[in-house]
Design a protein around this motif. Structure first.
Motif, short mmCIF file in Angstrom:
data_model
loop_
_atom_site.label_atom_id
_atom_site.label_comp_id
_atom_site.label_asym_id
_atom_site.label_seq_id
_atom_site.Cartn_x
_atom_site.Cartn_y
_atom_site.Cartn_z
N UNK A 88 0.85 -1.20 0.00
CA UNK A 88 0.00 0.00 0.00
C UNK A 88 0.88 1.24 0.00
N UNK A 89 0.36 2.30 -0.60
CA UNK A 89 1.11 3.55 -0.68
C UNK A 89 0.19 4.73 -0.36
N UNK A 90 0.67 5.62 0.50
CA UNK A 90 0.00 6.89 0.77
C UNK A 90 1.01 8.01 0.64
N UNK A 91 0.54 9.18 0.21
CA UNK A 91 1.43 10.32 0.04
C UNK A 91 0.77 11.55 0.65
N UNK A 92 1.56 12.29 1.43
CA UNK A 92 1.08 13.48 2.12
C UNK A 92 1.95 14.66 1.71
N UNK A 93 1.32 15.75 1.29
CA UNK A 93 2.07 16.95 0.90
C UNK A 93 1.63 18.14 1.72
N UNK A 94 2.61 18.93 2.13
CA UNK A 94 2.33 20.16 2.87
C UNK A 94 2.77 21.35 2.03
N UNK A 95 1.87 22.31 1.86
CA UNK A 95 2.17 23.53 1.11
C UNK A 95 2.66 23.17 -0.30
N UNK A 115 1.08 0.49 -10.24
CA UNK A 115 0.38 -0.75 -10.59
C UNK A 115 0.69 -1.88 -9.61
N UNK A 116 1.79 -1.73 -8.86
CA UNK A 116 2.23 -2.80 -7.97
C UNK A 116 1.81 -2.57 -6.51
N UNK A 117 1.13 -1.47 -6.25
CA UNK A 117 0.68 -1.17 -4.89
C UNK A 117 -0.76 -0.68 -4.92
N UNK A 118 -1.42 -0.80 -3.78
CA UNK A 118 -2.76 -0.22 -3.63
C UNK A 118 -2.58 1.23 -3.18
N UNK A 119 -3.09 2.15 -3.97
CA UNK A 119 -2.96 3.58 -3.65
C UNK A 119 -4.06 3.94 -2.66
#
Length: 449
Positions: A88-95, A115-119
């Motif tokens: 699994x992949x999560x991405x967090x962005x600030x500003x 394609x190889x991870x669950x977003x």
């Protein structure tokens, strides 16, 4: 940072944190701590992006996105080489990090990594998705839109929408929000899209751009009533019913209250008088130095001499091949806005349709967008919230981004005037405590594990 970043090989979920302009990994410390307090190392592996620290954020969203993409790929490979398996992949962005993260997501999509991870989660805290140009009028607006765009190197040009990205003829912000681009296709793969936006005191990234909105109901809080989310009172507004028109004040403000209010402003006024001129000179000198340094780094990067295989990341931007001639619709924004809101009748002088001082005019597509916005703005004006005089590419970006079904949380920071930093508790500082409420809401209510 080592205490709450990283993780164990048992973790199957990688969460990437991306800081903002002038930032460094330590700015994301409270975000990482909040995430780690909720999810132990054997559940979530935390990567705090490092390659864009400090003045490297001047180098632009594209280069920053390539750096973050490379960091993510390297981290995934390092975990795999040690026997781990990220699913699994999560991405967090600030500003600015929210924009850099969106660029990186497009590259990860194009390179097949997604394609190889669950977003799972894409989260943005006070990220200027529509740029930071202001639709306000007057000399202050001119100074901000003209000078600001030219004192932050390539990042500044992109944030103010005066760049033309590669051969598209469009600002990079427009390309990022193009429904046919790898960036929108990659972003659409994430199961949850969440943003937290300050409603007041965020001079770095005001509400309309961080909230992806064509109106600003919070321009004058004395005229509205805010509705808080149950259980998160005084900080987070109810996203389904955040505000309603308030009753006008019946009595004038007492004289004593006015005197007290002005007395509190005296130190601030003195600081402006004494220190701002020196600070402006120092800022401009530093901007000139950083522009030279950034330009040098970009040239080295383009030649493949900055440690990143640049040609590996110069992928096709489009999912569908669209090679139509692009009209020159994105004129220099130093004189494109003459009023704060779109007028009701659509008369001359509205944003994007008038002739500029340099003789350029808006494109036909831009005029169509503005005509539609004026029609919609008449309904909003009836409710007391007129449509802001944004540029055509900003209206188009709002329409495209809203297709992703965002979960938008307006945040009301009361205790500090620097809400841009307080929203993520960028540092341990009195008055930033309300940011911990925002982070707790994110990790307990929004983050999909």
């Amino acid at each position: 940072m080592a205490d709450y970043s990283g993780g164990s090989l048992e973790a199957d979920h990688l969460c990437v944190l991306v800081h903002g302009l002038w930032g460094n990994p330590n700015h994301m410390a409270s975000v990482a701590r909040a995430l780690r307090a909720q999810y132990p190392p054997d559940q979530v592996y935390i990567l705090v992006a490092k390659r864009n620290s400090g003045s490297f954020t001047y180098d632009g969203i594209e280069l920053g996105g390539e750096r973050v993409c490379l960091e993510i790929e390297e981290e995934l490979e390092a975990i795999r080489s040690k026997g781990g398996n990220i699913k699994k992949l999560s991405i967090v962005g600030y500003s600015l990090g929210g924009l850099v993260a969106r660029y990186a997501i497009g590259l990860l999509f194009a390179r097949g990594v997604l394609d190889s991870v669950a977003c799972m989660n894409f989260t943005a805290f006070a990220s200027p998705f529509l740029g930071i140009r202001t639709p306000l009028r007057g000399w202050a607006n001119q100074i901000w839109n003209v000078l600001g765009a030219r004192t932050l190197c390539m990042s500044g040009r992109q944030l103010f929408g005066i760049d033309k990205f590669r051969d598209t003829g469009k600002p990079l912000l427009s390309v990022l929000a193009d429904p046919n681009s790898i960036f929108m296709s990659g972003l659409a793969k994430f199961k949850r899209h969440t943003l937290y936006t300050n409603i007041v005191n965020d001079r770095s990234a005001v509400y309309y751009t961080t909230g992806i909105s064509k109106i600003d109901p919070y321009a004058d809080l004395s005229k509205v009533k805010v509705h808080y989310l149950q259980g998160w009172q005084d900080v987070i507004l109810d996203p389904l019913d955040p505000v309603s028109p308030g009753a006008p004040p019946t009595d004038p403000e007492p004289l004593a209250s006015l005197v007290e209010k002005w007395a509190k402003r005296v130190p601030f006024v003195l600081a402006l008088t004494l220190f701002i001129p020196l600070a402006v000179v120092a800022f401009l000198v530093n901007s000139a130095v950083q522009t030279v340094r950034s330009s040098r780094r970009v040239r080295l990067h383009e030649r493949g001499l900055a440690g990143i295989p640049v040609h590996d990341f110069r992928v096709n931007l489009w999912i569908k091949e669209i090679r139509e001639a692009v009209e020159d619709a994105y004129e220099n924004l130093n004189s494109s806005q003459k009023q704060e809101y779109l007028d009701e009748a659509g008369s001359a002088g509205s944003a994007g349709e008038e002739e500029d001082s340099d003789g350029s005019v808006g494109s036909a597509s831009g005029r169509r967008i503005l005509a539609l916005e004026r029609k919609q703005s008449r309904n909003q004006e009836a409710g007391g919230f007129p449509t802001l005089a944004l540029a055509p590419y900003q209206f188009a970006a709002i329409q495209a981004l809203d297709e992703l079904d965002w979960r938008k949380y307006p945040v009301y920071i009361h205790k500090h005037r620097h809400s841009h930093a307080a929203i993520i508790v960028r540092m341990d500082k009195p008055g930033f405590e309300e940011g911990h409420v925002v982070l707790k809401h994110w990790v307990t209510q929004e983050f999909l594990s």
